[in-house]
Scaffold this active site. Structure first.
Site, PDB file in Angstrom:
ATOM      1  N   LYS A  32      50.750  40.260  57.097  1.00 37.74           N
ATOM      2  CA  LYS A  32      50.480  40.589  58.508  1.00 37.74           C
ATOM      3  C   LYS A  32      49.941  42.009  58.691  1.00 37.74           C
ATOM      4  CE  LYS A  32      53.633  37.289  60.626  1.00 37.74           C
ATOM      5  NZ  LYS A  32      54.680  37.043  61.605  1.00 37.74           N
ATOM      6  N   ASN A  63      68.696  48.403  58.403  1.00 40.74           N
ATOM      7  CA  ASN A  63      68.157  47.604  57.317  1.00 40.74           C
ATOM      8  C   ASN A  63      68.902  47.947  56.038  1.00 40.74           C
ATOM      9  OD1 ASN A  63      66.167  45.663  56.481  1.00 40.74           O
ATOM     10  ND2 ASN A  63      65.245  47.299  55.259  1.00 40.74           N
ATOM     11  N   GLY A 121      65.271  30.860  66.518  1.00 39.74           N
ATOM     12  CA  GLY A 121      63.876  31.281  66.699  1.00 39.74           C
ATOM     13  C   GLY A 121      62.878  30.167  66.989  1.00 39.74           C
ATOM     14  N   LYS A 162      63.000  51.586  54.570  1.00 35.46           N
ATOM     15  CA  LYS A 162      61.987  50.717  55.188  1.00 35.46           C
ATOM     16  C   LYS A 162      61.925  50.863  56.708  1.00 35.46           C
ATOM     17  CE  LYS A 162      61.498  46.834  52.065  1.00 35.46           C
ATOM     18  NZ  LYS A 162      61.812  45.413  52.033  1.00 35.46           N
ATOM     19  N   GLY A 199      58.466  42.168  58.354  1.00 41.46           N
ATOM     20  CA  GLY A 199      57.183  42.008  59.040  1.00 41.46           C
ATOM     21  C   GLY A 199      57.233  41.710  60.534  1.00 41.46           C
TER      22      GLY A 199
HETATM   23  P1  ATR Z   1      59.081  41.740  54.214  1.00 42.27           P
HETATM   24  O1  ATR Z   1      60.172  42.771  53.977  1.00 42.27           O
HETATM   25  O2  ATR Z   1      58.210  41.496  53.028  1.00 42.27           O
HETATM   26  O3  ATR Z   1      58.327  41.941  55.488  1.00 42.27           O
HETATM   27  P2  ATR Z   1      60.617  39.786  55.547  1.00 42.27           P
HETATM   28  O4  ATR Z   1      61.025  38.394  55.151  1.00 42.27           O
HETATM   29  O5  ATR Z   1      59.851  39.983  56.771  1.00 42.27           O
HETATM   30  O6  ATR Z   1      59.838  40.359  54.317  1.00 42.27           O
HETATM   31  O7  ATR Z   1      61.895  40.724  55.598  1.00 42.27           O
HETATM   32  C1  ATR Z   1      63.050  40.451  54.939  1.00 42.27           C
HETATM   33  C2  ATR Z   1      64.174  41.258  55.583  1.00 42.27           C
HETATM   34  O8  ATR Z   1      65.426  40.686  55.218  1.00 42.27           O
HETATM   35  C3  ATR Z   1      64.211  42.708  55.131  1.00 42.27           C
HETATM   36  O9  ATR Z   1      64.631  43.507  56.199  1.00 42.27           O
HETATM   37  C4  ATR Z   1      65.259  42.649  54.015  1.00 42.27           C
HETATM   38  O10 ATR Z   1      65.931  43.851  53.761  1.00 42.27           O
HETATM   39  P3  ATR Z   1      65.415  44.854  52.598  1.00 42.27           P
HETATM   40  O11 ATR Z   1      64.313  45.650  53.249  1.00 42.27           O
HETATM   41  O12 ATR Z   1      66.592  45.667  52.256  1.00 42.27           O
HETATM   42  O13 ATR Z   1      64.923  43.997  51.475  1.00 42.27           O
HETATM   43  C5  ATR Z   1      66.234  41.677  54.606  1.00 42.27           C
HETATM   44  N1  ATR Z   1      67.119  41.082  53.611  1.00 42.27           N
HETATM   45  C6  ATR Z   1      66.768  40.181  52.653  1.00 42.27           C
HETATM   46  N2  ATR Z   1      67.874  39.836  51.933  1.00 42.27           N
HETATM   47  C7  ATR Z   1      68.921  40.549  52.430  1.00 42.27           C
HETATM   48  C8  ATR Z   1      70.338  40.628  52.129  1.00 42.27           C
HETATM   49  N3  ATR Z   1      70.878  39.895  51.170  1.00 42.27           N
HETATM   50  N4  ATR Z   1      71.099  41.439  52.888  1.00 42.27           N
HETATM   51  C9  ATR Z   1      70.558  42.158  53.886  1.00 42.27           C
HETATM   52  N5  ATR Z   1      69.244  42.142  54.224  1.00 42.27           N
HETATM   53  C10 ATR Z   1      68.440  41.338  53.516  1.00 42.27           C
END
Ligand code: ATR
Length: 264
Positions: A65, A149, A232, A154, A128
């Site tokens: 995105k 987060n 959602g 991030k 994203g």
């Molecule tokens: P992207 O980060 O590539 O945009 P996303 O699916 O839009 O992908 O975002 C995933 C979100 O879920 C992120 O905020 C991620 O946190 P991190 O930045 O620390 O990776 C969060 N996330 C994924 N697994 C997680 C977990 N087990 N506990 C807490 N947050 C998690």
């Protein structure tokens, strides 16, 4: 025959083709909509195809995105402010990026009659879709938006886009009127967020961006604590409607058949 695509990686899970093809058929439009898993280096040629009218529109999902912006001629105000594009179309001779996640979220919240004005909001995650949610919440006049987060660094990009947000450490849960799960935790039925929501008093709104499964553990916890919950699904439908309107110039209908398409 006009051609539309949703691009991302992974892409197998995307239900956009079901939704768009249902409305294409219902409105007797000569078009088809497919999904395509792509690598980053394929974006450039896809955009050239849009310019040459070999492809008439794109939806963009994780993780492209933001990346796609480098290849576009123009951005709408919303896409620019969020640095996030989920819908691409040709405007005159300019390949243009727009963000319909914003209006998707806004319409979904209005549909359940939740008034965001002057409310305190907590967002979990910084992926994203989060800039779009923040943009929509400020548009609806939220008073305070806090974001946490797991990987705190991030949130810096978010702070850069929206200076007013408050960044919290993961686990620091303040009492809030609305808590939004924008992490990917919950996509698997057994997923559990390691957070303690017991400080949130009842009658608040727990909102999950995830719609499949319909009831994540996050929403179950919210409900057990005496809160309203919403997934959602309507956001997803409304963002698709907005893209459909841009490409085909008409507004498709939401009915039970449409909602059933997303119950997979
Ligand atoms: P992207 O980060 O590539 O945009 P996303 O699916 O839009 O992908 O975002 C995933 C979100 O879920 C992120 O905020 C991620 O946190 P991190 O930045 O620390 O990776 C969060 N996330 C994924 N697994 C997680 C977990 N087990 N506990 C807490 N947050 C998690």
């Amino acid at each position: 025959m006009k051609k539309y695509l949703v691009i991302g990686n992974p892409i197998e899970h995307s239900l956009s083709p079901q939704l768009h093809n249902f409305w294409i058929k219902e409105n007797n439009i000569k078009a088809d909509y497919n999904r395509r898993k792509i690598n980053k280096d394929e974006i450039k040629s896809l955009i050239l195809n849009v310019r040459d009218k070999k492809i008439n529109g794109l939806n963009v999902t994780v993780p492209y995105k933001k990346e796609i912006i480098n290849h576009l001629d123009e951005l709408t105000h919303e896409a620019n402010k969020t640095q996030s594009v989920n819908t691409v179309f040709l405007d005159g001779d300019k390949v243009t990026g727009h963000n319909t996640d914003i209006s998707g979220f806004e319409l979904a919240i209005k549909k359940i009659d939740f008034d965001v004005k002057e409310k305190k909001i907590l967002i979990l995650g910084a992926g994203g879709v989060v800039p779009s949610i923040i943009f929509a919440l400020y548009k609806m006049e939220a008073r305070k938006i806090s974001v946490m987060n797991r990987t705190r660094s991030k949130t810096e990009n978010l702070k850069h886009l929206f200076k007013e947000i408050v960044v919290l450490d993961w686990g620091e849960i303040p009492n809030s009127d609305m808590i939004i799960n924008a992490t990917s935790v919950g996509l698997k039925k057994e997923d559990k967020i390691n957070l303690d929501f017991s400080k949130i008093s009842n009658n608040k709104l727990f909102y999950d961006i995830i719609y499949n499964p319909e009831k994540t553990n996050f929403l179950k916890t919210g409900k057990d604590l005496g809160n309203k919950t919403e997934n959602g699904k309507m956001m997803f439908i409304f963002q698709a409607i907005a893209a459909f309107k841009i490409w085909h110039g008409l507004e498709p209908k939401i009915n039970n058949d449409v909602i059933k398409l997303l119950k997979k």
